[in-house]
Design an enzyme around this catalytic site. Structure first.
Site, mmCIF file in Angstrom:
data_model
loop_
_atom_site.group_PDB
_atom_site.id
_atom_site.type_symbol
_atom_site.label_atom_id
_atom_site.label_comp_id
_atom_site.label_asym_id
_atom_site.label_seq_id
_atom_site.Cartn_x
_atom_site.Cartn_y
_atom_site.Cartn_z
ATOM 1 C CD1 TRP A 107 63.344 107.335 23.267
ATOM 2 C CD2 TRP A 107 63.580 109.414 22.486
ATOM 3 N NE1 TRP A 107 63.667 108.141 24.334
ATOM 4 C CE2 TRP A 107 63.818 109.423 23.887
ATOM 5 C CE3 TRP A 107 63.683 110.616 21.779
ATOM 6 C CZ2 TRP A 107 64.131 110.580 24.577
ATOM 7 C CZ3 TRP A 107 64.003 111.773 22.466
ATOM 8 C CH2 TRP A 107 64.224 111.747 23.854
ATOM 9 C CG ASP A 169 67.390 111.732 17.711
ATOM 10 O OD1 ASP A 169 68.433 112.158 18.238
ATOM 11 O OD2 ASP A 169 66.443 111.257 18.365
ATOM 12 C CE LYS A 205 71.010 108.128 25.691
ATOM 13 N NZ LYS A 205 70.685 109.518 25.323
#
Length: 381
Positions: A107, A169, A205
């Site tokens: 990311w 993560d 999310k």
């Protein structure tokens, strides 16, 4: 691995404001009065615990040994990014190794989060011991390529043998397989061996709470005493950063997690979200095949999670934006959740045109290498 990597962490001093309550609680005087707390109190001077909250608490069952042994310290943070930043600043202050090794690719915000927190990006962790290694818990961003269960076990064995500290993560739990437990498998594998690790978790999310910025950082320690000291230092990191996190979104998450029926309902809805993403993958793949688009596009249906790393290059992405008004990151990563049955044909037309007009294969060599990695590759880099 018998000694804690956080053994040198000392108990932090109390915050001058929050410490007022601690001092008040220690005072044995019958006439003591606490006027430092900015929270509601009853006529008796006690916190008001709502009946509905008590019911929710009774439904919560902590069944993992690490939780039962009080070896896990968890702090609420500002979504996944905030959780990563708090963890990074804690490690920069208290972990003896200041290098962190991150996946390639990863990311785009990862390098900024860690370097600004005071950590340096490492290069070849196979020759390093006791360093920090960032791992995507599931639904790797941007590639959508995750290790298998066997590969995760090999990664675990290698990292533990070198004394490497895992920092997970977890931004897309539930979006990889559609199953919350399966997508947490990599983290639970490391927790189960009794070693230490960090996990940054986002609910933004998978609960549709992106604007609420709900997240948590959990640090699994060797002992309850270590966890207590680690938590005290985390508070010192958080206090000047955002002091206290917002409560609204976190209360929603806590309510769902504590209520069995609501948790099940969430799991079902999350599975439906994951299934729709899988359907979009299949539809896009079928559309490209139907158009005879040059290249092998099977990676679209082999990948998992919210994103597809198409392999389209910068020029092809720019062409699609200019000619078809399709926007994506320059590395060709697309969010499958942004597609629908109505828009798939338009995207397929754009990809076909970009690949055909620019006369270049859509799948880059670097991505093909990622896609074709063997178990040996994953555990020897």
């Amino acid at each position: 691995m018998s000694d804690s990597v956080f053994a040198s962490v000392v108990q932090a001093p109390e915050d001058p404001i929050l410490g007022v309550t601690v001092a008040y609680n220690k005072d044995q005087s019958p006439v003591k009065l606490n006027l430092g707390v900015g929270a509601y109190r009853t006529e008796e001077g006690k916190p008001l615990v709502l009946n509905v909250v008590r019911k929710a608490e009774q439904m919560l069952v902590n069944d993992h040994p690490a939780i039962q042994e009080n070896r896990v310290t968890t702090v609420q943070c500002l979504s996944g990014t905030g959780s990563l930043r708090v963890g990074a600043e804690f490690l920069a202050r208290h972990y003896h190794e200041k290098s962190i090794y991150i996946p390639q690719p990863t990311w785009g915000n990862h390098p900024k989060v860690f370097t600004l927190a005071g950590l340096a990006l490492g290069r070849s962790w196979e020759r390093t011991i006791r360093a920090i290694v960032l791992l995507h818990a599931c639904a790797h961003n941007p590639t959508g390529v995750d290790p298998t269960s066997d590969q995760w076990e090999q990664i675990r064995q290698l990292m533990r043998s070198k004394g490497l500290l895992p920092f997970f993560d977890s931004a897309y739990q539930g979006f990889a397989s559609g199953n919350l437990d399966a997508d947490a498998g990599s983290i639970r594998l490391f927790v189960a061996d009794g070693g230490e690790c960090l996990a940054a978790q986002s609910y933004a999310k998978n609960m549709g709470l992106y604007g609420e910025r709900v997240g948590a950082l959990s640090i699994v320690c060797k002992t309850a005493d270590t966890a207590t000291r680690v938590e005290s230092q985390l508070k010192l990191v958080i206090r000047p950063m955002y002091s206290n996190p917002p409560i609204h979104g976190a209360s929603i998450v806590a309510t769902i997690l504590k209520d069995g029926d609501m948790y099940t309902e969430w799991s079902v809805e999350l599975k439906a979200m994951a299934d729709r993403i899988i359907s979009m993958r299949q539809q896009l793949y079928d559309a490209l095949c139907a158009r005879g688009t040059p290249g092998d596009w099977s990676h679209i249906i082999k990948q998992i999670g919210m994103f597809t790393f198409t392999g389209l290059n910068t020029n092809q992405v720019a062409f699609m934006t200019k000619e078809y008004h399709i926007y994506m990151t320059s590395d060709g990563r697309i969010s499958m959740a942004g597609l629908s049955s109505r828009t798939v044909p338009h995207l397929a037309d754009a990809i076909h045109a970009a690949v055909t007009v620019l006369h270049r294969s859509a799948i880059s060599g670097s991505y093909r290498a990622i896609l074709n990695r063997s178990s040996h590759d994953l555990t020897s880099e």
